[in-house]
Design an enzyme around this catalytic site. Structure first.
Site, PDB file in Angstrom:
ATOM      1  N   HIS A 501     -47.024  32.549 -28.246  1.00 54.97           N
ATOM      2  CA  HIS A 501     -48.372  31.974 -28.173  1.00 54.97           C
ATOM      3  C   HIS A 501     -49.326  32.836 -27.358  1.00 54.97           C
ATOM      4  O   HIS A 501     -50.539  32.623 -27.406  1.00 54.97           O
ATOM      5  CB  HIS A 501     -48.306  30.537 -27.622  1.00 54.97           C
ATOM      6  CG  HIS A 501     -48.177  30.458 -26.134  1.00 54.97           C
ATOM      7  ND1 HIS A 501     -46.954  30.346 -25.495  1.00 54.97           N
ATOM      8  CD2 HIS A 501     -49.127  30.456 -25.150  1.00 54.97           C
ATOM      9  CE1 HIS A 501     -47.156  30.282 -24.187  1.00 54.97           C
ATOM     10  NE2 HIS A 501     -48.472  30.345 -23.955  1.00 54.97           N
ATOM     11  N   ASP A 559     -41.147  29.771 -29.752  1.00 57.85           N
ATOM     12  CA  ASP A 559     -42.211  30.450 -28.989  1.00 57.85           C
ATOM     13  C   ASP A 559     -41.620  31.669 -28.280  1.00 57.85           C
ATOM     14  O   ASP A 559     -41.416  31.676 -27.067  1.00 57.85           O
ATOM     15  CB  ASP A 559     -42.829  29.468 -27.994  1.00 57.85           C
ATOM     16  CG  ASP A 559     -44.076  30.046 -27.315  1.00 57.85           C
ATOM     17  OD1 ASP A 559     -44.607  31.062 -27.836  1.00 57.85           O
ATOM     18  OD2 ASP A 559     -44.509  29.491 -26.288  1.00 57.85           O
ATOM     19  N   SER A 656     -47.841  32.546 -18.770  1.00 62.27           N
ATOM     20  CA  SER A 656     -47.164  32.404 -20.060  1.00 62.27           C
ATOM     21  C   SER A 656     -46.593  33.734 -20.529  1.00 62.27           C
ATOM     22  O   SER A 656     -47.241  34.783 -20.430  1.00 62.27           O
ATOM     23  CB  SER A 656     -48.137  31.867 -21.112  1.00 62.27           C
ATOM     24  OG  SER A 656     -48.476  30.532 -20.839  1.00 62.27           O
TER      25      SER A 656
END
Length: 707
Positions: A501, A559, A656
């Site tokens: 992502h 992911d 992230s």
């Protein structure tokens, strides 16, 4: 009787000679055979075969009125102006004179058969009937060269003056050496101006030897043998050439030349000494005057193969294969070198060497030298180096080097079961190649060492809020910028593990995203400003896991992504890869791990790398917490959660893609068990991570299992 005589006349024509066509074979019969022959008849049948053949005649049937002396009826055979016999009676009968099985042979190519009958064939008043005869003839080769004492027919005796040679159907004449056949094909005249001898040995003599030689000769006897041979002359007894007591060879003389050099002029009764001409071309000139009765000369010539000098090695490393005591024309020798040495002809390296003895007694190639094999400068080892075990800088046969990797950041890849003592050791072989006893010519490889930070985190107490990381705490940390800040971890020396992502965010419209978004990857520092100064690492390839769905905002299944860098990075104390997990023990509840990143802290962007220490949480507790938050995001087996709602600590925006790092105390390595994926707020509860263990096979497949 008159009518019978008329029929005979009509059949044979008039009495006289009957000439048979010239053939190689045929048959002869009496008139009207096999019916009784007529009376009062005399005919002569002429049998002719081609010139060079004789006539052979044999009777197969013979039935002629017998009488004493064959006075009444008879067959007379003539050839070569001679009568071969007069015959009558029956075969195998004692009456008369039958020919039996006798063969009649002419000396020439003609034979005559005369058949005579009287006026009647009566015996005691009874008329007898006789069938006559059947005979066969054939042409037989005439040996014109054989003695023919009984031949009186002109032209049968050959007139060859010297030599006669018979063949089927004829003969031809030839002359002794030194004579020439004349136009008549029979007579010979002395001609010795160009006699040639090419055999490796033989005899040469004056004409008519040992009889006196003819007068007025101008003879040239040439001996020409193959190049590479030398001619030796040995004169035989008797040796007689007219001479004079006071003047040297004034009348007749024999001159000998070799290679254009006069070896002497000879005459008298003393034969010349044996001569070694050292040449393959010798000429003997023999001149005589108009008189004399000397017997001449004769010699035996032989040849010997020319010799080449013994080959000698130019150095102690040269080997002459199977040396011979002597080498002659067309002999050869082969040269090799001792192990580890190279044949050299000048500056040219040879695979093999053969020298051949030439016809002038020299070798067609000069002796080569043997030069020690040189393996050349060893290849450079990526992320490693080498040292000389033997003399430094020497790269010739039996020299040894040892490769080593830049430890502790790289380790050498070796095959299973290889000897530690031979690791990285390469020796210059006799083939001029660097070679390892176990790996062969294959170069060693230095692979990155994962999960071994030089300055690992040592803090053991719980961290309430994130704190700055020191250089070397998290050397695998990557700083990425695609759609804002993100993180990642170095795998090997050219792969980045991150969250999908961060490349294709959920809040972005996929149709507006570039097919290949601009990826900037930075490595090797804990400060944002400094890490950017080091420069970004270009990305060759972006690999998104196929389970990732950008168009499903709340679904973070799959992911995970891999970034392949354009070039490998050089590892060091602040740049090292992290390891991949290999078992479920890394996901036990309460197991502490570390999350690092350049994300938001206290509502501000961090300019230095910070980290937080978090426990692996109970999956069911995380599921219940999500339900209290009324969050419908799927929490699958491919994820795990960490943190404690009672303690406000968590990864946040900008972290992230970073990894959840756990120390494997058994192996003393750090393992990336998770990837920062999603959560609700920052530090407000649990954080959710992609479970890396479930994707290890996919990761290795995409990386080619090279790290």
């Amino acid at each position: 009787m008159w009518l019978f005589a008329l029929l005979v006349t009509l059949f044979y024509g008039v009495e006289g000679s009957i000439y048979l066509p010239q053939k190689l074979y045929g048959e002869v019969t009496s008139p009207l055979y096999p019916k009784p022959y007529p009376s009062d008849l005399e005919t002569t049948t002429v049998i002719t075969v081609p010139m060079g053949y004789r006539v052979k005649l044999v009777f197969w049937q013979f039935d002629v009125e017998p009488s004493e002396g064959c006075f009444y009826d008879y067959v007379k055979i003539s050839a070569d102006k001679q009568t071969l016999g007069r015959f009558c009676g029956q075969l195998d009968s004692p009456l008369g004179n039958p020919p039996g099985s006798k063969e009649f042979m002419s000396q020439g190519n003609k034979m005559l058969l005369t058949f005579h009958t009287d006026f009647s064939n009566e015996e005691n008043g009874t008329i007898m009937f006789y069938k006559g005869f059947l005979a066969y003839y054939q042409a037989v080769d005439l040996d014109e060269c054989a003695s023919q004492p009984n031949s009186v027919e002109e032209g049968l005796q050959p007139r060859c003056q010297h030599l006669c040679h018979n063949y089927v159907g004829g003969y031809f004449c030839s002359c002794h050496p030194g004579y020439e056949l004349q136009k008549d094909g029979q007579s010979c005249q002395a001609e010795c101006s160009s006699e040639l001898y090419t055999e490796p040995s033989g005899y040469v003599s004056s004409l008519e030897y040992p009889q006196p030689y003819p007068p007025d000769l101008r003879c040239n006897y040439s001996i020409r043998v193959e190049r590479g041979l030398t001619v030796h002359l040995k004169f035989l007894d008797p040796f007689e050439i007219d001479d004079h007591q006071q003047v040297h060879c004034p009348y007749d003389q024999l001159q000998i030349y070799a290679n254009g050099k006069n070896l002497g002029e000879f005459c008298g009764k003393q034969r010349p000494p044996d001569l070694d001409t050292s040449s393959n071309a010798v000429d003997l000139l023999f001149f005589t005057d108009e008189s004399g009765d000397s017997r001449g000369w004769k010699l035996h010539y032989t040849t010997e193969t020319i010799k080449c000098p013994q080959p000698k090695a130019l150095d102690e490393f040269t080997i002459i294969q199977d040396p011979q005591p002597q080498y002659q024309f067309r002999d050869y020798f082969i040269v090799t070198c001792k192990q580890g040495y190279q044949l050299m002809e000048g500056n040219q390296a040879l695979l093999s060497f053969t020298a051949v003895c030439q016809n002038d007694g020299t070798w067609h190639r000069a002796m080569p030298r043997c030069k020690i094999k040189n393996c050349g400068q060893p290849q450079s080892l990526s992320n490693g180096d080498f040292r000389y075990i033997t003399t430094k800088g020497v790269t010739t046969y039996e020299a040894s080097i040892q490769y080593h990797c830049h430890e502790p950041y790289y380790k050498m890849l070796t095959r299973a079961g290889s000897s530690e003592s031979m690791r990285g050791i390469y020796t210059c072989t006799a083939q001029g190649i660097w070679k390892n006893e176990e790996e062969g010519e294959k170069m060693p490889r230095c692979l990155p060492v994962c999960g071994k930070p030089v300055n690992p985190v040592t803090q053991k107490e719980r961290i309430i809020r994130g704190q700055p990381a020191r250089p070397g705490n998290f050397p695998w940390q990557a700083f990425t910028t695609t759609h804002g800040r993100g993180g990642g971890a170095l795998l090997g020396d050219r792969w980045i593990l991150t969250a999908a992502h961060t490349i294709y965010p959920k809040h972005h419209n996929k149709e507006n995203d570039n097919a290949n978004p601009k990826m900037l990857v930075f490595l090797g520092h804990t400060n944002v400003e400094q890490i950017k100064k080091l420069g970004h690492h270009p990305v060759r390839r972006v690999i998104i896991h196929p389970d990732y769905r950008q168009d499903e905002p709340n679904n973070f299944e799959g992911d995970i992504a891999l970034l392949e860098l354009e070039n490998s990075v050089t590892l060091g104390p602040e740049l090292l890869p992290i390891c991949l997990p290999d078992n479920e023990t890394f996901y036990g509840q309460g197991l502490m791990g570390y999350v690092s990143g350049f994300g938001i802290t206290e509502d501000k962007l961090a300019f230095d790398l910070r980290f937080v220490r978090l426990p692996v949480a109970d999956s069911e507790a995380c599921q219940r917490w999500l339900q209290t938050k009324k969050d419908t995001s799927p929490f699958s087996q491919n994820m795990f959660c960490s943190g404690d709602p009672a303690v406000q600590q968590d990864a946040c925006q900008g972290d992230s893609g970073g990894v959840f790092a756990v120390r494997d105390r058994n192996r003393d390595i750090w393992v990336a068990t998770g990837i920062v994926s999603w959560g609700i707020g920052c530090g407000e509860g649990y954080g959710f991570y992609t479970k890396v263990l479930n994707y290890v096979d996919w990761i290795k497949k995409e990386m080619g299992d090279e790290n």
